[in-house]
Write a protein that holds these residues in place. Structure first.
Motif, PDB file in Angstrom:
ATOM      1  N   GLU A   1      59.957 106.343   3.740  1.00 24.62           N
ATOM      2  CA  GLU A   1      59.204 106.613   2.509  1.00 24.62           C
ATOM      3  C   GLU A   1      59.517 105.571   1.445  1.00 24.62           C
ATOM      4  O   GLU A   1      60.614 105.014   1.391  1.00 24.62           O
ATOM      5  N   VAL A   2      58.529 105.358   0.615  1.00 24.48           N
ATOM      6  CA  VAL A   2      58.684 104.410  -0.486  1.00 24.48           C
ATOM      7  C   VAL A   2      59.104 105.197  -1.715  1.00 24.48           C
ATOM      8  O   VAL A   2      58.550 106.251  -2.011  1.00 24.48           O
ATOM      9  N   LYS A   3      60.113 104.693  -2.392  1.00 22.50           N
ATOM     10  CA  LYS A   3      60.542 105.345  -3.640  1.00 22.50           C
ATOM     11  C   LYS A   3      60.714 104.287  -4.720  1.00 22.50           C
ATOM     12  O   LYS A   3      61.135 103.166  -4.433  1.00 22.50           O
ATOM     13  N   TYR A   4      60.406 104.703  -5.911  1.00 18.64           N
ATOM     14  CA  TYR A   4      60.674 103.833  -7.041  1.00 18.64           C
ATOM     15  C   TYR A   4      62.160 103.983  -7.357  1.00 18.64           C
ATOM     16  O   TYR A   4      62.652 105.107  -7.549  1.00 18.64           O
ATOM     17  N   ILE A   5      62.844 102.885  -7.418  1.00 21.86           N
ATOM     18  CA  ILE A   5      64.290 102.948  -7.654  1.00 21.86           C
ATOM     19  C   ILE A   5      64.602 102.848  -9.141  1.00 21.86           C
ATOM     20  O   ILE A   5      65.118 103.770  -9.750  1.00 21.86           O
ATOM     21  N   ASN A   6      64.275 101.732  -9.698  1.00 25.43           N
ATOM     22  CA  ASN A   6      64.461 101.551 -11.139  1.00 25.43           C
ATOM     23  C   ASN A   6      63.698 100.299 -11.560  1.00 25.43           C
ATOM     24  O   ASN A   6      63.112  99.608 -10.731  1.00 25.43           O
ATOM     25  N   SER A   7      63.744 100.027 -12.832  1.00 28.94           N
ATOM     26  CA  SER A   7      62.947  98.909 -13.325  1.00 28.94           C
ATOM     27  C   SER A   7      63.498  97.572 -12.851  1.00 28.94           C
ATOM     28  O   SER A   7      62.806  96.564 -12.876  1.00 28.94           O
ATOM     29  N   PHE A   8      64.701  97.570 -12.430  1.00 29.33           N
ATOM     30  CA  PHE A   8      65.323  96.333 -11.970  1.00 29.33           C
ATOM     31  C   PHE A   8      64.864  95.999 -10.546  1.00 29.33           C
ATOM     32  O   PHE A   8      64.383  94.912 -10.262  1.00 29.33           O
ATOM     33  N   LYS A   9      64.984  96.965  -9.668  1.00 32.84           N
ATOM     34  CA  LYS A   9      64.641  96.726  -8.273  1.00 32.84           C
ATOM     35  C   LYS A   9      63.193  97.028  -7.942  1.00 32.84           C
ATOM     36  O   LYS A   9      62.651  96.548  -6.958  1.00 32.84           O
ATOM     37  N   GLY A  10      62.594  97.837  -8.732  1.00 30.13           N
ATOM     38  CA  GLY A  10      61.233  98.246  -8.423  1.00 30.13           C
ATOM     39  C   GLY A  10      61.266  99.303  -7.328  1.00 30.13           C
ATOM     40  O   GLY A  10      62.128 100.185  -7.312  1.00 30.13           O
ATOM     41  N   ARG A  11      60.358  99.136  -6.372  1.00 31.08           N
ATOM     42  CA  ARG A  11      60.313 100.102  -5.275  1.00 31.08           C
ATOM     43  C   ARG A  11      61.256  99.700  -4.153  1.00 31.08           C
ATOM     44  O   ARG A  11      61.709  98.564  -4.090  1.00 31.08           O
ATOM     45  N   GLY A  12      61.507 100.652  -3.277  1.00 29.58           N
ATOM     46  CA  GLY A  12      62.324 100.348  -2.115  1.00 29.58           C
ATOM     47  C   GLY A  12      61.873 101.247  -0.977  1.00 29.58           C
ATOM     48  O   GLY A  12      61.133 102.217  -1.177  1.00 29.58           O
ATOM     49  N   LEU A  13      62.317 100.899   0.222  1.00 27.37           N
ATOM     50  CA  LEU A  13      61.955 101.699   1.396  1.00 27.37           C
ATOM     51  C   LEU A  13      63.174 102.505   1.835  1.00 27.37           C
ATOM     52  O   LEU A  13      64.277 101.966   1.936  1.00 27.37           O
ATOM     53  N   PHE A  14      62.955 103.774   2.088  1.00 25.72           N
ATOM     54  CA  PHE A  14      64.059 104.668   2.432  1.00 25.72           C
ATOM     55  C   PHE A  14      63.808 105.378   3.755  1.00 25.72           C
ATOM     56  O   PHE A  14      62.665 105.705   4.088  1.00 25.72           O
ATOM     57  N   ALA A  15      64.910 105.601   4.463  1.00 30.41           N
ATOM     58  CA  ALA A  15      64.809 106.321   5.730  1.00 30.41           C
ATOM     59  C   ALA A  15      64.701 107.813   5.453  1.00 30.41           C
ATOM     60  O   ALA A  15      65.430 108.350   4.612  1.00 30.41           O
ATOM     61  N   LYS A  16      63.793 108.447   6.141  1.00 36.01           N
ATOM     62  CA  LYS A  16      63.702 109.916   6.024  1.00 36.01           C
ATOM     63  C   LYS A  16      64.411 110.580   7.193  1.00 36.01           C
ATOM     64  O   LYS A  16      64.651 111.785   7.190  1.00 36.01           O
ATOM     65  N   VAL A  17      64.683 109.781   8.187  1.00 31.21           N
ATOM     66  CA  VAL A  17      65.381 110.291   9.373  1.00 31.21           C
ATOM     67  C   VAL A  17      66.520 109.327   9.693  1.00 31.21           C
ATOM     68  O   VAL A  17      66.494 108.177   9.245  1.00 31.21           O
ATOM     69  N   PRO A  18      67.478 109.798  10.454  1.00 28.85           N
ATOM     70  CA  PRO A  18      68.555 108.876  10.823  1.00 28.85           C
ATOM     71  C   PRO A  18      68.092 107.886  11.890  1.00 28.85           C
ATOM     72  O   PRO A  18      67.252 108.205  12.724  1.00 28.85           O
ATOM     73  N   TYR A  19      68.634 106.703  11.801  1.00 27.25           N
ATOM     74  CA  TYR A  19      68.349 105.688  12.828  1.00 27.25           C
ATOM     75  C   TYR A  19      69.668 105.269  13.459  1.00 27.25           C
ATOM     76  O   TYR A  19      70.722 105.355  12.829  1.00 27.25           O
ATOM     77  N   GLN A  20      69.519 104.795  14.687  1.00 25.95           N
ATOM     78  CA  GLN A  20      70.717 104.290  15.363  1.00 25.95           C
ATOM     79  C   GLN A  20      70.748 102.774  15.286  1.00 25.95           C
ATOM     80  O   GLN A  20      69.702 102.132  15.187  1.00 25.95           O
ATOM     81  N   LYS A  21      71.931 102.295  15.394  1.00 27.27           N
ATOM     82  CA  LYS A  21      72.095 100.838  15.422  1.00 27.27           C
ATOM     83  C   LYS A  21      71.181 100.251  16.502  1.00 27.27           C
ATOM     84  O   LYS A  21      71.147 100.745  17.637  1.00 27.27           O
ATOM     85  N   GLY A  22      70.450  99.226  16.129  1.00 29.60           N
ATOM     86  CA  GLY A  22      69.567  98.571  17.090  1.00 29.60           C
ATOM     87  C   GLY A  22      68.126  99.046  17.018  1.00 29.60           C
ATOM     88  O   GLY A  22      67.225  98.360  17.492  1.00 29.60           O
ATOM     89  N   ASP A  23      67.894 100.179  16.417  1.00 29.48           N
ATOM     90  CA  ASP A  23      66.521 100.703  16.348  1.00 29.48           C
ATOM     91  C   ASP A  23      65.589  99.765  15.609  1.00 29.48           C
ATOM     92  O   ASP A  23      65.988  99.103  14.632  1.00 29.48           O
ATOM     93  N   PHE A  24      64.358  99.749  16.053  1.00 26.85           N
ATOM     94  CA  PHE A  24      63.330  99.055  15.278  1.00 26.85           C
ATOM     95  C   PHE A  24      62.999  99.951  14.082  1.00 26.85           C
ATOM     96  O   PHE A  24      62.803 101.165  14.225  1.00 26.85           O
ATOM     97  N   ILE A  25      62.918  99.356  12.925  1.00 28.95           N
ATOM     98  CA  ILE A  25      62.648 100.151  11.719  1.00 28.95           C
ATOM     99  C   ILE A  25      61.232  99.914  11.193  1.00 28.95           C
ATOM    100  O   ILE A  25      60.449 100.843  11.063  1.00 28.95           O
TER     101      ILE A  25
END
Ligand SMILES: C[S@@+](CC[C@H](N)C(=O)[O-])C[C@H]1O[C@@H](n2cnc3c(N)ncnc32)[C@H](O)[C@@H]1O
Length: 417
Positions: A29-53
Protein backbone atom coordinates in the motif's frame (compact mmCIF):
# COMPACT_ATOMS: atom_id res chain seq x y z
CA UNK A 1 -6.85 -5.72 -10.12
CA UNK A 2 -5.69 -9.18 -11.04
CA UNK A 3 -3.34 -10.93 -8.72
CA UNK A 4 -0.79 -13.56 -9.45
CA UNK A 5 -0.16 -16.43 -7.12
CA UNK A 6 3.29 -16.68 -5.81
CA UNK A 7 5.20 -18.99 -8.13
CA UNK A 8 7.97 -21.30 -7.33
CA UNK A 9 10.66 -18.77 -7.47
CA UNK A 10 10.86 -15.07 -6.94
CA UNK A 11 12.21 -14.71 -10.45
CA UNK A 12 9.23 -16.35 -11.99
CA UNK A 13 7.04 -14.28 -9.76
CA UNK A 14 8.76 -11.15 -10.98
CA UNK A 15 8.51 -12.17 -14.60
CA UNK A 16 4.84 -12.97 -14.23
CA UNK A 17 4.13 -9.54 -12.82
CA UNK A 18 6.42 -7.70 -15.17
CA UNK A 19 5.02 -9.20 -18.33
CA UNK A 20 1.51 -8.32 -17.23
CA UNK A 21 2.50 -4.97 -15.84
CA UNK A 22 0.71 -5.56 -12.59
CA UNK A 23 1.64 -4.96 -8.98
CA UNK A 24 0.88 -6.89 -5.83
CA UNK A 25 -1.83 -4.46 -5.03
CA UNK A 26 -3.29 -6.52 -2.20
CA UNK A 27 0.06 -6.94 -0.50
CA UNK A 28 1.38 -3.42 -0.75
CA UNK A 29 0.00 0.00 0.00
CA UNK A 30 0.99 3.57 -0.64
CA UNK A 31 1.06 5.88 2.35
CA UNK A 32 1.89 9.49 2.73
CA UNK A 33 4.78 9.66 5.15
CA UNK A 34 5.53 13.31 5.65
CA UNK A 35 6.32 16.44 3.75
CA UNK A 36 9.96 15.51 3.61
CA UNK A 37 9.68 12.06 2.08
CA UNK A 38 6.34 12.38 0.44
CA UNK A 39 4.73 9.04 -0.26
CA UNK A 40 6.20 5.64 0.34
CA UNK A 41 5.36 2.02 -0.35
CA UNK A 42 4.55 -0.24 2.57
CA UNK A 43 4.16 -3.97 2.97
CA UNK A 44 0.75 -5.13 4.08
CA UNK A 45 1.94 -8.68 4.43
CA UNK A 46 5.20 -10.20 5.53
CA UNK A 47 7.76 -11.07 2.89
CA UNK A 48 10.63 -13.45 3.02
CA UNK A 49 14.15 -12.71 2.08
CA UNK A 50 14.49 -13.11 -1.67
CA UNK A 51 10.84 -12.50 -2.50
CA UNK A 52 9.95 -10.40 -5.47
CA UNK A 53 8.25 -7.28 -4.17
CA UNK A 54 7.50 -4.85 -6.94
CA UNK A 55 8.63 -3.76 -10.36
CA UNK A 56 10.00 -0.28 -10.95
CA UNK A 57 7.73 0.12 -13.90
CA UNK A 58 7.92 2.84 -16.47
CA UNK A 59 8.79 3.50 -20.04
CA UNK A 60 11.88 1.76 -21.37
CA UNK A 61 13.89 4.26 -23.36
CA UNK A 62 17.36 4.52 -24.81
CA UNK A 63 20.12 6.46 -23.14
CA UNK A 64 19.89 9.07 -25.86
CA UNK A 65 16.24 9.59 -25.20
CA UNK A 66 16.96 9.60 -21.49
CA UNK A 67 19.47 12.38 -21.97
CA UNK A 68 17.05 14.33 -24.07
CA UNK A 69 14.31 14.07 -21.48
CA UNK A 70 16.61 15.03 -18.70
CA UNK A 71 17.25 18.16 -20.59
CA UNK A 72 13.63 19.11 -20.57
CA UNK A 73 12.27 17.53 -17.41
CA UNK A 74 11.97 19.31 -14.15
CA UNK A 75 14.31 17.91 -11.53
CA UNK A 76 11.33 16.48 -9.70
CA UNK A 77 10.76 14.27 -12.69
CA UNK A 78 14.33 13.33 -13.48
CA UNK A 79 14.56 11.67 -10.11
CA UNK A 80 12.19 9.08 -11.51
CA UNK A 81 14.56 8.18 -14.32
CA UNK A 82 16.50 5.05 -13.63
CA UNK A 83 19.44 4.40 -15.90
CA UNK A 84 20.87 0.95 -16.16
CA UNK A 85 23.08 -1.09 -18.35
CA UNK A 86 21.90 -3.97 -20.48
CA UNK A 87 23.60 -5.63 -23.38
CA UNK A 88 26.46 -3.22 -23.35
CA UNK A 89 24.21 -0.29 -23.68
CA UNK A 90 22.64 2.15 -21.37
CA UNK A 91 18.91 2.19 -20.98
CA UNK A 92 16.52 4.01 -18.82
CA UNK A 93 13.22 3.28 -17.17
CA UNK A 94 11.41 6.56 -17.17
CA UNK A 95 8.82 6.45 -14.42
CA UNK A 96 8.22 10.17 -14.31
CA UNK A 97 4.69 9.70 -15.45
CA UNK A 98 2.27 9.56 -12.53
CA UNK A 99 0.44 6.31 -13.05
CA UNK A 100 -0.81 3.86 -10.53
CA UNK A 101 2.30 1.77 -10.49
CA UNK A 102 3.79 1.17 -7.07
CA UNK A 103 7.47 0.69 -7.77
CA UNK A 104 8.06 4.35 -8.56
CA UNK A 105 7.04 5.27 -5.06
CA UNK A 106 9.69 3.29 -3.26
CA UNK A 107 11.98 5.55 -1.29
CA UNK A 108 15.72 5.45 -0.82
CA UNK A 109 17.46 3.98 2.19
CA UNK A 110 21.17 3.72 1.72
CA UNK A 111 21.84 2.49 5.19
CA UNK A 112 19.37 -0.17 5.90
CA UNK A 113 17.33 -0.93 2.82
CA UNK A 114 15.18 -4.01 2.80
CA UNK A 115 15.16 -4.50 -0.96
CA UNK A 116 17.50 -4.58 -3.85
CA UNK A 117 16.89 -3.65 -7.45
CA UNK A 118 17.63 -6.30 -10.02
CA UNK A 119 17.31 -6.51 -13.71
CA UNK A 120 14.98 -9.20 -14.91
CA UNK A 121 14.56 -10.13 -18.54
CA UNK A 122 11.04 -10.98 -19.50
CA UNK A 123 10.00 -11.67 -23.05
CA UNK A 124 13.27 -10.27 -24.27
CA UNK A 125 12.97 -6.97 -22.46
CA UNK A 126 14.67 -5.77 -19.35
CA UNK A 127 12.63 -4.93 -16.27
CA UNK A 128 13.79 -3.50 -12.99
CA UNK A 129 12.42 -5.40 -10.04
CA UNK A 130 12.84 -5.13 -6.30
CA UNK A 131 13.57 -8.23 -4.27
CA UNK A 132 13.68 -8.55 -0.51
CA UNK A 133 17.15 -8.43 0.98
CA UNK A 134 15.80 -9.83 4.22
CA UNK A 135 12.52 -10.76 5.77
CA UNK A 136 10.16 -7.83 5.74
CA UNK A 137 7.40 -7.42 8.26
CA UNK A 138 3.90 -6.26 7.49
CA UNK A 139 3.81 -2.52 7.99
CA UNK A 140 7.42 -1.92 7.01
CA UNK A 141 8.26 0.58 4.39
CA UNK A 142 9.78 -0.91 1.27
CA UNK A 143 13.12 0.73 0.53
CA UNK A 144 16.24 0.22 -1.48
CA UNK A 145 19.52 1.95 -1.89
CA UNK A 146 19.37 4.41 -4.75
CA UNK A 147 23.13 4.34 -4.82
CA UNK A 148 25.30 7.38 -5.08
CA UNK A 149 26.25 9.30 -2.07
CA UNK A 150 24.93 12.74 -2.18
CA UNK A 151 21.21 12.68 -2.55
CA UNK A 152 20.01 15.82 -0.88
CA UNK A 153 17.58 14.12 1.43
CA UNK A 154 20.32 12.01 2.96
CA UNK A 155 21.92 15.10 4.39
CA UNK A 156 18.66 16.31 5.76
CA UNK A 157 17.49 13.00 7.08
CA UNK A 158 19.01 13.45 10.49
CA UNK A 159 17.28 16.70 11.02
CA UNK A 160 14.02 15.30 9.86
CA UNK A 161 14.31 12.26 12.06
CA UNK A 162 14.14 14.46 15.07
CA UNK A 163 11.38 16.59 13.76
CA UNK A 164 9.12 14.21 12.04
CA UNK A 165 6.20 16.33 11.04
CA UNK A 166 3.02 14.58 10.97
CA UNK A 167 3.18 10.93 11.71
CA UNK A 168 3.80 9.13 14.90
CA UNK A 169 6.32 6.37 15.01
CA UNK A 170 3.50 3.88 15.02
CA UNK A 171 2.23 5.13 11.78
CA UNK A 172 5.51 5.19 10.01
CA UNK A 173 7.88 2.34 10.35
CA UNK A 174 11.19 3.76 11.24
CA UNK A 175 13.82 2.68 8.94
CA UNK A 176 16.76 1.24 10.63
CA UNK A 177 19.51 3.47 10.97
CA UNK A 178 22.42 3.68 8.81
CA UNK A 179 25.81 2.61 8.88
CA UNK A 180 26.25 -1.01 8.38
CA UNK A 181 23.75 -1.42 5.73
CA UNK A 182 25.68 -1.42 2.61
CA UNK A 183 27.93 -4.15 3.73
CA UNK A 184 24.94 -6.01 4.92
CA UNK A 185 23.18 -5.50 1.71
CA UNK A 186 25.87 -7.00 -0.35
CA UNK A 187 26.02 -10.09 1.70
CA UNK A 188 22.37 -10.73 1.68
CA UNK A 189 21.71 -10.65 -1.98
CA UNK A 190 19.04 -13.20 -2.50
CA UNK A 191 20.67 -16.35 -3.54
CA UNK A 192 17.83 -17.90 -5.32
CA UNK A 193 17.16 -15.22 -7.84
CA UNK A 194 17.96 -15.42 -11.41
CA UNK A 195 17.99 -11.78 -11.97
CA UNK A 196 20.52 -9.09 -12.41
CA UNK A 197 21.09 -6.66 -9.68
CA UNK A 198 20.70 -3.09 -10.57
CA UNK A 199 21.52 -0.39 -8.16
CA UNK A 200 19.33 2.61 -8.35
CA UNK A 201 21.92 4.94 -8.29
CA UNK A 202 22.74 8.12 -9.53
CA UNK A 203 26.17 7.47 -10.40
CA UNK A 204 26.78 5.21 -13.08
CA UNK A 205 30.39 5.86 -13.20
CA UNK A 206 31.10 4.09 -10.01
CA UNK A 207 29.45 1.05 -11.15
CA UNK A 208 31.25 0.88 -14.34
CA UNK A 209 34.48 1.03 -12.51
CA UNK A 210 33.38 -1.76 -10.30
CA UNK A 211 32.59 -3.95 -13.19
CA UNK A 212 35.95 -3.34 -14.62
CA UNK A 213 37.67 -4.14 -11.42
CA UNK A 214 36.22 -7.58 -11.35
CA UNK A 215 37.19 -8.12 -14.94
CA UNK A 216 34.42 -10.63 -15.06
CA UNK A 217 32.13 -11.01 -17.96
CA UNK A 218 29.61 -12.59 -15.80
CA UNK A 219 29.11 -11.54 -12.26
CA UNK A 220 27.28 -13.40 -9.63
CA UNK A 221 24.96 -11.39 -7.48
CA UNK A 222 27.32 -11.50 -4.59
CA UNK A 223 30.02 -10.22 -6.80
CA UNK A 224 28.15 -7.28 -8.05
CA UNK A 225 28.95 -4.17 -6.23
CA UNK A 226 26.19 -1.81 -5.53
CA UNK A 227 26.96 1.20 -7.29
CA UNK A 228 25.57 4.43 -8.00
CA UNK A 229 27.20 5.62 -10.96
CA UNK A 230 26.21 4.44 -14.23
CA UNK A 231 28.56 5.96 -16.62
CA UNK A 232 31.29 4.15 -15.01
CA UNK A 233 29.59 0.96 -15.28
CA UNK A 234 28.77 1.34 -18.83
CA UNK A 235 32.31 1.73 -19.78
CA UNK A 236 33.18 -1.27 -17.74
CA UNK A 237 30.60 -3.41 -19.28
CA UNK A 238 31.66 -2.42 -22.68
CA UNK A 239 35.20 -3.24 -21.99
CA UNK A 240 34.37 -6.68 -20.82
CA UNK A 241 32.23 -7.21 -23.84
CA UNK A 242 29.74 -9.04 -21.76
CA UNK A 243 26.50 -8.83 -23.52
CA UNK A 244 24.73 -11.52 -21.81
CA UNK A 245 24.69 -11.68 -18.09
CA UNK A 246 22.86 -14.30 -16.26
CA UNK A 247 20.31 -13.24 -13.77
CA UNK A 248 22.47 -13.48 -10.78
CA UNK A 249 25.35 -12.07 -12.63
CA UNK A 250 24.35 -8.60 -13.48
CA UNK A 251 25.59 -5.54 -11.84
CA UNK A 252 23.13 -3.06 -10.63
CA UNK A 253 23.13 0.29 -11.87
CA UNK A 254 20.79 2.98 -11.89
CA UNK A 255 21.31 6.14 -13.27
CA UNK A 256 22.39 8.99 -12.26
CA UNK A 257 25.29 10.89 -12.83
CA UNK A 258 23.11 13.23 -14.58
CA UNK A 259 20.43 12.97 -12.10
CA UNK A 260 22.71 13.58 -9.26
CA UNK A 261 23.96 16.67 -10.85
CA UNK A 262 20.42 17.76 -11.39
CA UNK A 263 19.51 17.08 -7.86
CA UNK A 264 22.45 18.92 -6.61
CA UNK A 265 21.63 21.82 -8.75
CA UNK A 266 18.16 22.04 -7.47
CA UNK A 267 19.04 21.02 -4.01
CA UNK A 268 21.08 24.13 -3.78
CA UNK A 269 18.32 26.08 -2.20
CA UNK A 270 20.38 26.54 0.82
CA UNK A 271 23.85 27.75 0.42
CA UNK A 272 26.40 27.22 3.02
CA UNK A 273 27.99 30.29 4.31
CA UNK A 274 31.00 29.57 2.17
CA UNK A 275 28.82 29.53 -0.86
CA UNK A 276 27.03 32.71 -0.13
CA UNK A 277 28.48 35.57 -1.98
CA UNK A 278 29.74 38.00 0.49
CA UNK A 279 28.51 41.43 0.00
CA UNK A 280 31.13 44.01 -0.51
CA UNK A 281 30.26 45.64 2.68
CA UNK A 282 32.06 48.03 4.63
CA UNK A 283 35.53 47.30 3.89
CA UNK A 284 34.72 47.88 0.30
CA UNK A 285 33.08 51.09 1.13
CA UNK A 286 35.79 52.21 3.36
CA UNK A 287 38.34 51.48 0.73
CA UNK A 288 36.24 53.40 -1.71
CA UNK A 289 36.20 56.35 0.56
CA UNK A 290 39.87 56.20 1.08
CA UNK A 291 40.61 55.75 -2.55
CA UNK A 292 38.63 58.70 -3.64
CA UNK A 293 39.26 60.75 -0.61
CA UNK A 294 35.70 61.71 -1.04
CA UNK A 295 33.43 62.47 1.79
CA UNK A 296 30.45 61.31 -0.03
CA UNK A 297 29.67 58.09 -1.69
CA UNK A 298 26.99 57.99 -4.24
CA UNK A 299 24.37 55.35 -3.82
CA UNK A 300 25.76 53.63 -6.88
CA UNK A 301 29.07 53.27 -5.20
CA UNK A 302 27.64 51.81 -2.13
CA UNK A 303 27.54 48.09 -2.28
CA UNK A 304 24.02 46.92 -1.98
CA UNK A 305 23.50 44.33 0.51
CA UNK A 306 20.64 42.01 0.81
CA UNK A 307 20.00 42.88 4.30
CA UNK A 308 19.38 46.36 3.48
CA UNK A 309 16.24 45.15 2.07
CA UNK A 310 14.20 46.46 4.87
CA UNK A 311 15.46 49.89 4.38
CA UNK A 312 15.21 49.71 0.68
CA UNK A 313 11.73 48.42 0.87
CA UNK A 314 10.83 51.25 3.15
CA UNK A 315 12.31 53.73 0.82
CA UNK A 316 10.59 52.30 -2.16
CA UNK A 317 7.32 52.03 -0.42
CA UNK A 318 7.34 55.55 0.71
CA UNK A 319 9.27 56.88 -2.24
CA UNK A 320 11.85 58.48 -0.03
CA UNK A 321 10.53 61.96 -0.24
CA UNK A 322 7.55 61.16 1.79
CA UNK A 323 8.87 59.50 4.84
CA UNK A 324 6.82 60.33 7.83
CA UNK A 325 8.53 61.43 10.94
CA UNK A 326 7.50 58.17 12.57
CA UNK A 327 9.42 56.31 9.97
CA UNK A 328 12.43 58.46 10.25
CA UNK A 329 14.73 57.40 12.96
CA UNK A 330 14.85 60.10 15.53
CA UNK A 331 18.31 61.30 15.75
CA UNK A 332 19.48 63.59 18.41
CA UNK A 333 22.74 63.72 16.73
CA UNK A 334 21.41 66.06 14.18
CA UNK A 335 20.90 68.83 16.59
CA UNK A 336 24.10 67.98 18.24
CA UNK A 337 25.90 68.13 15.04
CA UNK A 338 24.30 71.37 14.17
CA UNK A 339 25.28 72.82 17.48
CA UNK A 340 28.73 71.60 16.92
CA UNK A 341 28.83 73.23 13.57
CA UNK A 342 27.69 76.47 14.95
CA UNK A 343 30.10 76.30 17.81
CA UNK A 344 33.08 75.65 15.70
CA UNK A 345 31.90 77.58 12.75
CA UNK A 346 33.22 74.74 10.81
CA UNK A 347 31.56 73.55 7.72
CA UNK A 348 32.77 70.12 8.22
CA UNK A 349 32.86 67.86 11.15
CA UNK A 350 35.11 64.92 11.26
CA UNK A 351 33.45 61.67 11.89
CA UNK A 352 35.11 61.50 15.29
CA UNK A 353 33.27 64.61 16.27
CA UNK A 354 29.95 63.27 15.35
CA UNK A 355 28.13 61.93 18.31
CA UNK A 356 26.69 58.53 18.00
CA UNK A 357 23.04 58.64 18.02
CA UNK A 358 21.15 56.20 20.11
CA UNK A 359 17.98 57.03 18.38
CA UNK A 360 19.25 55.65 15.19
CA UNK A 361 18.29 52.28 16.36
CA UNK A 362 15.98 51.74 13.49
CA UNK A 363 18.73 52.32 11.05
CA UNK A 364 21.22 50.61 13.17
CA UNK A 365 19.28 47.47 13.09
CA UNK A 366 19.59 47.46 9.39
CA UNK A 367 23.07 48.59 8.83
CA UNK A 368 25.75 46.17 9.44
CA UNK A 369 28.73 48.20 9.73
CA UNK A 370 30.19 51.44 10.62
CA UNK A 371 29.76 53.93 7.87
CA UNK A 372 30.57 57.48 7.45
CA UNK A 373 28.75 59.47 4.95
CA UNK A 374 28.47 63.07 4.19
CA UNK A 375 25.40 64.79 3.10
CA UNK A 376 25.25 68.27 1.87
CA UNK A 377 22.14 70.18 2.60
CA UNK A 378 20.92 73.69 2.37
CA UNK A 379 18.90 74.51 5.36
CA UNK A 380 17.10 77.39 6.78
CA UNK A 381 16.68 80.80 5.42
CA UNK A 382 20.33 81.55 5.20
CA UNK A 383 20.97 78.53 3.06
CA UNK A 384 23.65 77.65 5.41
CA UNK A 385 25.63 74.80 4.19
CA UNK A 386 25.70 72.06 6.71
CA UNK A 387 27.78 69.03 6.38
CA UNK A 388 26.35 66.19 8.19
CA UNK A 389 28.51 63.32 9.06
CA UNK A 390 26.32 60.52 9.91
CA UNK A 391 27.99 57.68 11.52
CA UNK A 392 26.13 54.60 12.30
CA UNK A 393 27.73 52.10 14.44
CA UNK A 394 25.54 49.13 14.03
CA UNK A 395 25.49 45.56 13.27
CA UNK A 396 24.08 46.42 10.12
CA UNK A 397 24.35 46.81 6.53
CA UNK A 398 25.51 49.04 3.85
CA UNK A 399 24.58 52.58 3.61
CA UNK A 400 22.86 52.44 0.37
CA UNK A 401 20.19 55.01 0.39
CA UNK A 402 21.47 58.41 0.59
CA UNK A 403 18.03 59.56 -0.24
CA UNK A 404 16.78 58.20 3.02
CA UNK A 405 19.35 60.08 4.92
CA UNK A 406 18.64 63.19 3.02
CA UNK A 407 15.07 62.92 4.07
CA UNK A 408 16.04 62.30 7.61
CA UNK A 409 18.11 65.41 7.55
CA UNK A 410 15.46 67.43 5.85
CA UNK A 411 13.00 66.55 8.49
CA UNK A 412 15.41 67.20 11.25
CA UNK A 413 16.44 70.48 9.86
CA UNK A 414 12.88 71.44 9.31
CA UNK A 415 12.30 70.92 12.98
CA UNK A 416 15.28 72.88 13.93
CA UNK A 417 14.35 75.84 11.92
C1 LIG B 1 11.22 7.77 -6.81
S1 LIG B 1 10.55 9.01 -5.80
C2 LIG B 1 9.90 8.13 -4.45
C3 LIG B 1 8.47 8.50 -4.15
C4 LIG B 1 8.30 9.85 -3.55
N1 LIG B 1 8.49 9.80 -2.11
C5 LIG B 1 6.94 10.42 -3.86
O1 LIG B 1 6.17 10.75 -2.95
O2 LIG B 1 6.63 10.55 -5.05
C6 LIG B 1 12.00 9.78 -5.22
C7 LIG B 1 11.74 11.01 -4.39
O3 LIG B 1 11.29 10.63 -3.11
C8 LIG B 1 11.94 11.37 -2.11
N2 LIG B 1 12.73 10.44 -1.31
C9 LIG B 1 13.15 9.22 -1.64
N3 LIG B 1 13.81 8.65 -0.64
C10 LIG B 1 13.82 9.54 0.36
C11 LIG B 1 14.38 9.55 1.67
N4 LIG B 1 15.04 8.50 2.16
N5 LIG B 1 14.19 10.63 2.41
C12 LIG B 1 13.52 11.71 1.94
N6 LIG B 1 12.98 11.76 0.71
C13 LIG B 1 13.13 10.69 -0.07
C14 LIG B 1 12.79 12.40 -2.79
O4 LIG B 1 12.03 13.57 -2.89
C15 LIG B 1 12.98 11.83 -4.16
O5 LIG B 1 13.12 12.83 -5.12
Amino acid sequence: MATIRRRNTPLKDAIAHATRAIDKATELEVKYINSFKGRGLFAKVPYQKGDFIVEYRGELISSQESERRRGIYHSKCTVFMFDFCWKERMWCIDAAQEDDSLGRLVNDDHIYPNCKMKRVIAEGKPHLCLFALRDIKAGEEITYDYGGSDWPWRKQAKVQETASDTLSSDEVPQSPSPSKMQAKMQNTVADTLSSEEVPHSPSFSEMQAKTQETGADTLSSEEVPQSPSLSHMQAKTQETGADTLSSEEVPQSPSLSHMQAKTQETGADTLSSEEVPQSPSLSHMQAKTQETGADTLSSEEVPQSPSLSHMQAKTQETSADTLSSEEVPQSPSVSEVQAKTQETGADTLSSEEVPQSPSLSHMQRMWMYMRTMTVEQHVGQGHKRVWMYLTTASMGQHVSHKSVWLNVIRLKMARLH
